[in-house]
Design a protein around this motif. Structure first.
Motif, short mmCIF file in Angstrom:
data_model
loop_
_atom_site.label_atom_id
_atom_site.label_comp_id
_atom_site.label_asym_id
_atom_site.label_seq_id
_atom_site.Cartn_x
_atom_site.Cartn_y
_atom_site.Cartn_z
N PRO A 1 0.83 -1.21 0.00
CA PRO A 1 0.00 0.00 0.00
C PRO A 1 0.87 1.26 0.00
O PRO A 1 1.88 1.33 0.70
CB PRO A 1 -0.81 -0.12 1.30
N ARG A 2 0.44 2.24 -0.79
CA ARG A 2 1.19 3.49 -0.83
C ARG A 2 1.19 4.17 0.54
O ARG A 2 2.14 4.86 0.90
CB ARG A 2 0.60 4.42 -1.89
N ALA A 3 0.09 4.00 1.28
CA ALA A 3 0.01 4.60 2.61
C ALA A 3 1.11 4.06 3.53
O ALA A 3 1.65 4.79 4.36
CB ALA A 3 -1.36 4.34 3.23
N ALA A 4 1.45 2.79 3.38
CA ALA A 4 2.51 2.21 4.20
C ALA A 4 3.85 2.87 3.89
O ALA A 4 4.67 3.10 4.79
CB ALA A 4 2.59 0.70 3.97
N LEU B 1 7.47 8.67 7.11
CA LEU B 1 7.10 9.67 8.10
C LEU B 1 7.68 9.34 9.47
O LEU B 1 8.23 10.21 10.15
CB LEU B 1 5.57 9.76 8.18
N ILE B 2 7.57 8.09 9.88
CA ILE B 2 8.06 7.70 11.21
C ILE B 2 9.57 7.90 11.32
O ILE B 2 10.07 8.45 12.31
CB ILE B 2 7.68 6.24 11.51
N ALA C 1 -2.27 14.52 3.82
CA ALA C 1 -1.17 13.71 3.28
C ALA C 1 -1.66 12.33 2.86
O ALA C 1 -1.25 11.81 1.82
CB ALA C 1 -0.06 13.59 4.33
N PHE C 2 -2.52 11.73 3.66
CA PHE C 2 -3.06 10.41 3.34
C PHE C 2 -3.84 10.45 2.03
O PHE C 2 -3.75 9.55 1.20
CB PHE C 2 -3.96 9.93 4.47
N VAL C 3 -4.59 11.53 1.83
CA VAL C 3 -5.42 11.65 0.63
C VAL C 3 -4.57 11.98 -0.59
O VAL C 3 -4.81 11.44 -1.70
CB VAL C 3 -6.50 12.74 0.84
N LEU C 4 -3.56 12.84 -0.43
CA LEU C 4 -2.83 13.37 -1.58
C LEU C 4 -1.61 12.54 -1.98
O LEU C 4 -1.12 12.69 -3.10
CB LEU C 4 -2.37 14.80 -1.27
#
Length: 227
Positions: free
Chosen positions: A96-99, A105-106, A217-220
Motif C-alpha cells: 500500500p502506498r500509505a505504508a 514519516l516515522i 497527506a493520506f489523501v494526496l
C-alpha cells in the motif's frame, strides 16, 4: 485482516530500513546534529552580552534549529533514496502506498525529534535555562510530528524536481509556518511560567494542524507519487 497485516509489515520494513541504513552510515543524523550544534553556538555568542534578549529569543532559536536541521536531514535522505533507486523500487513494490508514506514519516519524525531534544539540552546548558520539562517535551513531540508530516509529503514532490536542494525548503517553510508559529508561542508561554490555561490553545492548535495535515497527506500522497 490480511490487508492490515500487509500494511503494518510494509510500514515496519520501510521504517526499519531507514533506521538501519542510518545506524550503519550515521551520515544523516551526524549532519543534522552538527548543524544544530553550530546554530546553538552562533546564537549563544551573538546573544551572550544580552541575557534578556537571549531568554526572549530562546523559543524562536529552538524552532529555527528544529526546522532547518530537519529540512537539511530530509533533503539528504530523499536525495540518497532517489540516487540509489530505492524510492522507485518501493513505488513498484506490491505494498500500500500509505505504508510507504507512514514508514518514511516515522523515520523522518524520529530523526527530527532526536535533533530537537539535543537542541533543547544544548540550549538548557548554554543559555542557563531549564528547557527539559514534560510540558515543553510535549510541544516538541507535536511540533516535530507536524513538521515531519509536511516534510515527508512535500519532499515526495521536491525529490522529482530539478534543484531539489532549493525546492524543498521553499515548499516546506510557508506550509509549516502555522505549526512553527503555534509551537513558538507555546514554548514561550511555558518558559515564562504561565499556567496551562494560557498556552493550551496553542497546544490544541498544534494537535489540530497535525491531524489536518495527516489527513491531507493520506489523501494526496497517491496522486503525488503517480508518474
Amino acid at each position: 485482516m490480511k490487508q492490515f497485516v500487509v500494511f503494518f509489515n510494509a510500514l515496519f520494513a520501510i521504517t526499519w530500513k531507514d533506521l538501519r541504513a542510518e545506524f550503519r552510515s550515521r551520515q544523516l543524523i551526524s549532519s543534522m546534529v552538527l548543524f544544530a550544534l553550530l546554530c546553538v553556538l552562533i546564537f549563544y555568542f551573538t546573544l551572550e552580552a544580552h541575557p534578556e534578549a537571549r531568554v526572549a529569543a530562546t523559543p524562536s532559536v529552538l524552532w529555527v534549529i528544529v526546522v532547518f536541521a530537519g529540512t537539511l536531514g530530509l533533503s539528504r535522505s530523499l536525495a540518497a533514496e532517489q540516487e540509489s533507486g530505492g524510492l522507485e523500487a518501493m513505488l513498484l513494490a506490491p505494498i500500500p502506498r500509505a505504508a510507504l508514506f507512514y514508514g518514511k514519516l516515522i523515520s523522518t519524525w524520529l530523526f527530527t525529534l532526536i535533533v530537537a531534544l539535543l537542541a533543547e539540552a544544548l540550549l538548557s546548558l548554554l543559555f542557563n535555562l531549564w528547557l527539559l520539562s514534560p510540558d515543553l517535551t510535549l510541544v516538541l513531540l507535536l511540533g516535530t510530528i507536524g513538521f515531519a508530516i509536511i516534510g515527508t509529503l512535500l519532499g515526495s514532490i521536491a525529490v522529482q524536481a530539478n534543484g531539489r536542494e532549493t525546492t524543498l525548503p521553499i515548499l516546506i517553510l510557508p506550509v509549516a509556518l502555522p505549526i512553527v508559529a503555534a509551537a513558538v508561542h507555546a514554548t514561550g508561554d511555558i518558559l515564562d511560567g504561565r499556567p496551562l490555561d494560557d498556552w493550551a490553545i496553542w497546544l490544541a492548535l498544534l494537535g489540530s494542524f497535525d491531524l489536518i495535515f495527516l489527513v491531507l497527506a493520506f489523501v494526496l500522497f497517491d496522486f503525488i507519487v503517480e508518474d
